[in-house]
Scaffold this motif. Sequence first.
Motif, mmCIF file in Angstrom:
data_model
loop_
_atom_site.group_PDB
_atom_site.id
_atom_site.type_symbol
_atom_site.label_atom_id
_atom_site.label_comp_id
_atom_site.label_asym_id
_atom_site.label_seq_id
_atom_site.Cartn_x
_atom_site.Cartn_y
_atom_site.Cartn_z
ATOM 1 N N ILE A 179 -26.095 7.783 -8.572
ATOM 2 C CA ILE A 179 -24.912 8.462 -9.117
ATOM 3 C C ILE A 179 -25.284 9.797 -9.767
ATOM 4 C CG2 ILE A 179 -24.964 7.344 -11.391
ATOM 5 C CD1 ILE A 179 -21.871 7.279 -11.195
ATOM 6 N N VAL A 180 -26.515 9.912 -10.294
ATOM 7 C CA VAL A 180 -26.918 11.168 -10.931
ATOM 8 C C VAL A 180 -26.936 12.299 -9.903
ATOM 9 C CG1 VAL A 180 -28.789 12.373 -12.108
ATOM 10 C CG2 VAL A 180 -28.231 10.026 -12.756
ATOM 11 N N ALA A 181 -27.488 12.030 -8.735
ATOM 12 C CA ALA A 181 -27.518 13.056 -7.683
ATOM 13 C C ALA A 181 -26.109 13.432 -7.243
ATOM 14 C CB ALA A 181 -28.333 12.551 -6.492
ATOM 15 N N ASP A 192 -33.904 20.771 -13.605
ATOM 16 C CA ASP A 192 -34.696 21.198 -12.451
ATOM 17 C C ASP A 192 -35.803 22.162 -12.862
ATOM 18 O OD1 ASP A 192 -33.229 19.930 -10.149
ATOM 19 O OD2 ASP A 192 -31.588 21.038 -11.047
ATOM 20 N N ALA A 193 -35.527 23.041 -13.839
ATOM 21 C CA ALA A 193 -36.528 24.011 -14.284
ATOM 22 C C ALA A 193 -37.726 23.306 -14.932
ATOM 23 C CB ALA A 193 -35.895 24.990 -15.265
ATOM 24 N N ILE A 194 -37.450 22.336 -15.802
ATOM 25 C CA ILE A 194 -38.542 21.606 -16.463
ATOM 26 C C ILE A 194 -39.296 20.745 -15.453
ATOM 27 C CG2 ILE A 194 -39.045 19.777 -18.154
ATOM 28 C CD1 ILE A 194 -36.846 20.981 -19.912
ATOM 29 N N GLU A 195 -38.568 20.140 -14.515
ATOM 30 C CA GLU A 195 -39.228 19.388 -13.433
ATOM 31 C C GLU A 195 -40.227 20.272 -12.687
ATOM 32 O OE1 GLU A 195 -36.662 15.792 -11.432
ATOM 33 O OE2 GLU A 195 -36.140 17.835 -10.882
ATOM 34 N N VAL A 214 -26.999 14.730 -16.528
ATOM 35 C CA VAL A 214 -27.808 14.929 -15.316
ATOM 36 C C VAL A 214 -29.157 15.548 -15.664
ATOM 37 C CG1 VAL A 214 -27.968 16.182 -13.134
ATOM 38 C CG2 VAL A 214 -25.800 15.118 -13.803
ATOM 39 N N ASP A 215 -29.141 16.621 -16.469
ATOM 40 C CA ASP A 215 -30.388 17.295 -16.823
ATOM 41 C C ASP A 215 -31.286 16.395 -17.668
ATOM 42 O OD1 ASP A 215 -30.074 20.021 -15.682
ATOM 43 O OD2 ASP A 215 -28.314 20.062 -16.963
ATOM 44 N N ALA A 216 -30.690 15.685 -18.628
ATOM 45 C CA ALA A 216 -31.484 14.773 -19.462
ATOM 46 C C ALA A 216 -32.165 13.707 -18.598
ATOM 47 C CB ALA A 216 -30.597 14.117 -20.519
#
Length: 389
Positions: free
Chosen positions: A118-120, A269-272, A315-317
Amino acid sequence: MTLIPTNDMISQLVSNLSIRSNQFFGGGGDGWTSYIGILMYGVIFVMMFYGQRLQVHMMIKDVEGSLHKLKFIKEEGRKTAIETLKDVGKPTTDITSRVDRCLDYFTISPQSMDPAGIVAKLDHILDVRDQRIKDDVKLMIPQCEGDQLNNMENTLEAAMALNYIYKVVRHYYIQGKKTMSLYVIMQLQMILPIVMKEAEAYGAALKAFSQGQPIGDSVGPLIAGKLMYGHEVREVYKDCVVATVPFEGRTAIVMKAKGPGGNVGKPGDAIETIIEENEGKIAMLIMIDAGLKLEGENVGEVSEGIGSAIGGPGVDAFKIEEKLVKYKIPINAIIIKQDIGDAVSPMRKEIHEAADKAIELVRELVLERTKENDTLVIFGVGNSIGIGQ
């Protein structure tokens, strides 16, 4: 529960009224005193059977006043959005109908009966929504690009939020008035002070977004901007920038949303990306964000804690936490406290001054929790409007 008077009840009440009047006034008091006594009994009688209905009418009038004020704020928001788009883009056609279409724009959450993935799905829906609003702005003012486009998108979204708040409050007001339901009107009346505070905050936000001014939520990017100032900056992921900064004998990878346009980027996505680029080398992640204060706390108070300091739908968390678990990276959070009105309105002096206090706290955390030559990530979370890099 509303009582329905029967004939027996009315007869008994009249009888008691007659008996008590004679007892109280000695069977022959002066006329005015008798009339006052009868009037008092009449008021008691009316309140017994119609008190709840009178209470509902009073509550409806109270809600009606707030609804008129809310309508005024909503109309001013719409007017500001239209005028700002016209001033910026100088469109050759009337954009009013297009703006009105955007104000009623809605987003349907993905199906969650089977929560796997569900997050995606939610991430995709939010990306489509963001791009759709930007496309609508481009259709109205084709020459709008970059930071200006982001600011116009934020202005439109603030007007959309005001429109939605007004329609929800109006819905429950009309529903309560039609049904004369005490409980519907009572609940609406109880939450209205908080709703009005939020609406007034969005009204103030419109001014900040339309003029490109920093808001309270920009304090995270402000702190990151101070740390990365004078160092080479690169874009690491969509609308997120990063700089490698020497910091207390360590290497700090400082990140924020790309400014000075109104933008929050894609922090997850940036931290990933950064964690994957430095696989196994990140000693700590520090996230800095605006945080909602409790009543009694001062605006601009700085607090530290543990966890992903980031708002939004989650989502980001989720993405950040997945990577932190995979590589066993400790996470620290620093928040600058403010209420909802401060978060979306032009940045207050107390919040601006809190940025230096937060940097000192970051310095203490780094010295206490990491070793020399370690690599750490510092992310200033929030809307970068008015904040460069």
